[in-house]
Design an enzyme around this catalytic site. Structure first.
Site, PDB file in Angstrom:
ATOM      1  N   SER A 129       0.834  -1.210   0.000  1.00 29.27           N
ATOM      2  CA  SER A 129       0.000   0.000   0.000  1.00 29.27           C
ATOM      3  C   SER A 129       0.862   1.250   0.000  1.00 29.27           C
ATOM      4  O   SER A 129       1.962   1.259   0.570  1.00 29.27           O
ATOM      5  CB  SER A 129      -0.863  -0.025   1.266  1.00 29.27           C
ATOM      6  OG  SER A 129      -1.352   1.260   1.557  1.00 29.27           O
ATOM      7  N   TYR A 154      -2.408  -0.157  10.078  1.00 31.53           N
ATOM      8  CA  TYR A 154      -2.586  -0.756   8.745  1.00 31.53           C
ATOM      9  C   TYR A 154      -1.280  -0.646   7.949  1.00 31.53           C
ATOM     10  O   TYR A 154      -0.792  -1.628   7.397  1.00 31.53           O
ATOM     11  CB  TYR A 154      -3.734  -0.050   8.009  1.00 31.53           C
ATOM     12  CG  TYR A 154      -3.811  -0.391   6.540  1.00 31.53           C
ATOM     13  CD1 TYR A 154      -4.184  -1.672   6.125  1.00 31.53           C
ATOM     14  CD2 TYR A 154      -3.511   0.553   5.563  1.00 31.53           C
ATOM     15  CE1 TYR A 154      -4.238  -1.995   4.775  1.00 31.53           C
ATOM     16  CE2 TYR A 154      -3.569   0.241   4.214  1.00 31.53           C
ATOM     17  CZ  TYR A 154      -3.933  -1.043   3.830  1.00 31.53           C
ATOM     18  OH  TYR A 154      -3.983  -1.355   2.492  1.00 31.53           O
TER      19      TYR A 154
END
Ligand SMILES: NC(=O)c1ccc[n+]([C@@H]2O[C@H](COP(=O)([O-])OP(=O)(O)OC[C@H]3O[C@@H](n4cnc5c(N)ncnc54)[C@H](O)[C@@H]3O)[C@@H](O)[C@H]2O)c1
Length: 330
Positions: A129, A154
């Site tokens: 990501s 995350y």
């Protein structure tokens, strides 16, 4: 070629599965179909894949060792893996941090172990990501930048995946490509993301929570461009050069940074309604700007994003209105 595709009920997974099936690959889809967001949307995505030639689906949790062992035993023919299943979402990682470690760390280990022991495997492509760039201030973000300042759990779990992958490349020679996705949007998208939440609020006549006056900027990447990049990377397994492990990391973005205010204006015009704005401060987990340097993936695969936000948002909006009209059913 048989490809294990995790996250098949997810937004990106369904689109990648469709593209692989369309070119005649065999695909084993895996997903635990969890309730992080509307399960009907996941089921409707799965229904689009069900029954297609060359497609099988396994409902299983990545973090469950017995299920992963059974999967490996049932499918010794797997040659490639596209690993997209994860607990996604930056802000939700402040609410349920354990879900991130279960799916993104333990679950990622499950995939690495499967890859390590899969005799015919020649490439594992997995989703990282843009959030790994965290507090990085140098724009555009380049794969050569430092990535040790994650602003959310995350992001920290996605960076952990990259590091675990490096170790498995070094120790066991597992060939891998980690793709750092930049804000992916489009039809069949994710209900927890800003473009969807804004569209829903605009249609319902409810206020949008806007961070920092709409000045946050994102590199928004249309789903069809992402699919082209994932498939292009999958087709080019890395080769070990002397002592270096066969692993690489690639940004995959649109190579344009655009403001959230622009996103809202495009949604307003596509949906034919004005947004009501409620200004709120930016949560600490959200970064101010993302912007992808895509030279590496362009050189490797010829990747060239073809969908500007001004084209992609009307496509999303048209799909979204249909989805709403059908009462959120496939
Ligand atoms: N969409 C984006 O903008 C974006 C940006 C950066 C990275 N990513 C990454 O790309 C990947 C795909 O994202 P997406 O937008 O399609 O998300 P998504 O939530 O729609 O898809 C993920 C799927 O994984 C499944 N899943 C989660 N945990 C699992 C587990 N333990 N076992 C089995 N299945 C599990 C979920 O049920 C879901 O269907 C994810 O790894 C995400 O972190 C997405």
């Amino acid at each position: 070629m048989t490809i294990l595709l995790t996250g098949a009920a997810g937004f990106i997974g369904m689109h990648v599965a469709e593209a692989l099936l369309a070119r005649g690959e065999r695909v084993v889809g895996l997903d635990n179909v969890n309730g992080y967001y509307d399960v009907r949307l996941k089921q409707a995505r799965l229904a689009r894949l069900a029954g297609r030639n060359g497609y099988d689906f396994v409902k299983a949790d990545l973090a469950d060792r017995d299920s992963m062992a059974a999967l490996a035993a049932a499918h010794p023919e797997i040659t490639r893996i596209v690993h997209l299943a994860a607990q996604a979402g930056v802000r939700y990682s402040m609410q349920d941090p354990y879900a991130y470690v279960a799916s993104n760390v333990l679950g990622h280990l499950g995939i690495l172990e499967l890859a390590r022991h899969a005799k015919r495997l020649d490439h594992l492509v997995y989703a990282s990501s843009s959030s790994v760039y965290g507090a990085n201030q140098t724009l555009p973000f380049s794969e050569a930048d430092r990535v040790d300042t994650p602003l959310s759990l995350y992001a920290a779990t996605k960076r952990a995946d990259e590091l675990m992958g490096y170790a498995y490349g070094h120790l066991f020679g597992v060939p891998q490509t980690g793709l750092r996705f930049f804000t992916v949007y489009g039809p069949w998208g994710r209900p927890d993301m800003a473009y969807w939440l804004f569209a829903e609020a605009i249609m319902a006549g409810e206020p949008i929570d806007l961070f920092d006056g709409g000045t946050l900027r994102r590199d928004f990447t249309y789903i069809d461009d992402i699919v082209a990049g994932v498939v292009g990377a999958l087709d080019r397994p890395p080769v070990a050069v002397s002592d270096a492990p066969p692993v690489r990391l690639l940004n995959i973005g649109n190579n344009r940074s655009e403001s959230v205010a622009t996103l809202i204006a495009l949604l307003e015009s596509a949906l034919g309604r004005r947004a009501m704005i409620r200004e709120v401060p930016r949560p600490r987990a959200d970064v101010a700007e993302t912007f992808a340097d895509i030279a590496a993936i362009a050189t490797l695969t010829g990747f060239a994003p073809a969908t500007p936000l001004s084209v992609g948002i009307p496509r999303f909006a048209a799909w979204f209105q249909g989805w709403r009209h059908r009462g959120g059913a496939g």
